[in-house]
Write an enzyme that holds these catalytic residues in place. Structure first.
Site, PDB file in Angstrom:
ATOM      1  N   TYR A 121       7.202   9.258 -86.659  1.00 48.65           N
ATOM      2  CA  TYR A 121       6.672   7.890 -86.696  1.00 48.65           C
ATOM      3  C   TYR A 121       5.289   7.898 -86.087  1.00 48.65           C
ATOM      4  O   TYR A 121       5.079   8.492 -85.015  1.00 48.65           O
ATOM      5  CB  TYR A 121       7.602   6.955 -85.906  1.00 48.65           C
ATOM      6  CG  TYR A 121       7.138   5.517 -85.837  1.00 48.65           C
ATOM      7  CD1 TYR A 121       7.108   4.724 -86.984  1.00 48.65           C
ATOM      8  CD2 TYR A 121       6.755   4.935 -84.626  1.00 48.65           C
ATOM      9  CE1 TYR A 121       6.700   3.390 -86.923  1.00 48.65           C
ATOM     10  CE2 TYR A 121       6.351   3.604 -84.558  1.00 48.65           C
ATOM     11  CZ  TYR A 121       6.326   2.832 -85.710  1.00 48.65           C
ATOM     12  OH  TYR A 121       5.929   1.527 -85.644  1.00 48.65           O
ATOM     13  N   ASP A 174       0.002  13.735 -82.878  1.00 49.23           N
ATOM     14  CA  ASP A 174       0.304  12.395 -82.390  1.00 49.23           C
ATOM     15  C   ASP A 174       1.073  12.576 -81.088  1.00 49.23           C
ATOM     16  O   ASP A 174       2.282  12.813 -81.090  1.00 49.23           O
ATOM     17  CB  ASP A 174       1.125  11.625 -83.433  1.00 49.23           C
ATOM     18  CG  ASP A 174       1.447  10.223 -82.953  1.00 49.23           C
ATOM     19  OD1 ASP A 174       1.294   9.953 -81.736  1.00 49.23           O
ATOM     20  OD2 ASP A 174       1.872   9.401 -83.781  1.00 49.23           O
ATOM     21  N   LYS A 185       1.240   4.764 -75.029  1.00 47.40           N
ATOM     22  CA  LYS A 185       2.337   4.673 -74.051  1.00 47.40           C
ATOM     23  C   LYS A 185       1.885   4.967 -72.614  1.00 47.40           C
ATOM     24  O   LYS A 185       1.327   4.103 -71.957  1.00 47.40           O
ATOM     25  CB  LYS A 185       3.499   5.554 -74.498  1.00 47.40           C
ATOM     26  CG  LYS A 185       4.028   5.092 -75.894  1.00 47.40           C
ATOM     27  CD  LYS A 185       5.395   5.602 -76.219  1.00 47.40           C
ATOM     28  CE  LYS A 185       5.792   5.320 -77.655  1.00 47.40           C
ATOM     29  NZ  LYS A 185       6.711   4.236 -77.872  1.00 47.40           N
TER      30      LYS A 185
END
Ligand code: PLP
Length: 425
Positions: free
Chosen positions: A145, A240, A268
């Site tokens: 994702y 990522d 994050k």
């Protein structure tokens, strides 16, 4: 059973004014068939809901809270910053310090740009790779994702989809047709794709440790193989590291595995619990961005003073305290205990762990890609999840997400979690 009446009443009302009652779909607990808990506060390893129930939290806001909830130094940094003004839309000294700190910590990054989310980081990294290479196609892995931008929603994590068909209504088919999807850990599939279409890929984007199909580590040689194939073909390698950045090591998965990407996406942890993302790489690549180069990317609130204050405080603590050996020890104590209980009770399972992130699959394993992860028993997971919640442990409400261990998880928390597991199996 715990009393959830206030959460349930709020959820009922929320559904009248917020689609599904939530601002991000997985929060609705739909896949586990329960109403979500409305959270009132968090401190250290615990969160408390509006009914006064306390939980040991292994979600940590889906990864950012590696120092636990309301860390005093982050709270202090935020309150200092907010008194000086909440947004200027102009450069600040703190942004410079943040960029220097990131460049210092992350091996592949010489220059970095701040954005507001992991989605923006990945979306911008793809545009940059297309601008740098003059190519359009990208390759991603099923089950990885990279946020919810159009071209990256092909077989993205737990959604059901077929090859190169959008995982969401509203995504134009021709956008997703620029995205080639192959199984994670399948180097041969990447090689074939490049042999069939040489010099066509702008980038290969990968979660170096997949965290969105449950935790799935890279097979030995997988990341190194991607690096070689990209270099040979002229495609850029994008890591990522929205989950793995600052979680596996100060320099993320690229430091942990010793493989250097061309572009790195961050999110994050980098925001210390506030909305921040970033993407960075060598000066040569990053200078293709406006105002130096012709790849446009911008943001009204990018580099926001509060987000930068929280993020900078977080990164300084991680550099100063090097919590990684301690995180590894806590997580391995927890997964060893978990395995022992499940083995004793003869429960078929697989635990995949890298550092302080892990997943428990109700599946005999091994689980090395999305296609295998999808074979895990979701009904069993939903039962386990409900029982753990009732026993005071808050897990991600999906069989395809990670447990995140943070520095505030104490031995007592781990023991209590293992007791909850004993009571839930
Ligand atoms: N990339 C990865 C690896 C992620 O796990 C996520 C979110 O979970 C994103 C990108 C998107 O980040 P955000 O939710 O901040 O937009």
């Amino acid at each position: 059973m715990k009393n959830n009446s206030t959460s349930e009443a709020l959820f009922e009302k929320a559904q009248a004014v917020i689609p599904g009652g939530v601002n991000s779909p997985v929060r609705a607990f739909k896949s586990v068939g329960l109403p979500p808990r409305f959270i009132q506060s968090g401190s250290g390893s615990k969160i408390r809901d509006v009914d006064g129930n306390e939980f040991i939290d292994f979600v940590g806001s889906w990864g950012p809270l590696i120092l636990g909830h309301a860390h005093p130094e982050i709270v202090d940094a935020l309150s200092d910053a907010m008194r000086k003004g909440t947004s200027f839309g102009a450069p600040t000294r703190q942004e410079l310090e943040m960029a220097q700190t990131i460049a210092d910590m992350v091996p592949s990054i010489e220059k970095v740009r701040l954005v507001n989310s992991g989605t923006e980081a990945a979306m911008s990294a793809i545009r940059l790779a297309r601008g740098v290479t003059g190519r359009e196609k990208i390759l991603k892995f099923s089950g990885c994702y990279h946020g919810h931008s159009d071209g990256l929603l092909a077989r993205a994590g737990s959604g059901a989809a077929t090859l190169s068909v959008p995982d969401s209504q509203g995504v134009p088919r021709n956008v997703v047709q620029q995205t080639v999807v192959v199984p994670f850990n399948d180097l041969q599939a990447v090689r074939s794709e490049i042999e069939d279409n040489p010099n066509r890929l702008a980038a290969i984007i990968v979660e170096p440790v997949a965290g969105n199909m449950g935790v799935v580590p890279p097979n030995p040689g997988f990341l190194e193989g991607l690096r070689k194939l990209c270099t040979r073909d002229g495609a850029l390698l994008i890591f990522d590291e929205v989950i793995t950045g600052f979680r596996l090591a100060p320099g993320g998965a690229q430091e942990y595995y010793g493989v250097t990407p061309d572009i790195t996406c961050l999110g994050k942890i980098i925001g210390g619990g506030l909305p921040v993302g970033a993407f960075g790489g060598s000066s040569d690549i990053m200078d293709h961005l406006a105002p130096v180069g012709g790849v446009y990317q911008a943001g009204t609130l990018s580099g926001n003073p509060l987000a930068v204050a929280a993020g900078l405080a977080m990164l300084k603590i991680l550099k100063r305290d090097n919590p990684y050996p301690e995180l590894e020890a806590k997580a391995s104590r927890l997964t060893d205990g978990l395995k022992q209980i499940l083995d004793e009770k003869k429960v078929v399972h697989t635990i995949n762990r890298v550092g302080s992130m892990f997943s428990l699959f109700f599946h005999p394993g091994p689980i090395t890609c999305y296609e295998e992860a999808l074979g895990a028993d979701r009904t069993e997971f939903s039962r386990f999840f409900a029982s753990m919640l009732d026993n005071g442990v808050y897990l991600a409400p999906s069989a395809f997400e990670a447990w995140f261990v943070n520095v505030t998880h104490s031995d007592a928390d781990i023991d209590a979690t293992l007791d909850a597991v004993r009571g839930s199996i």
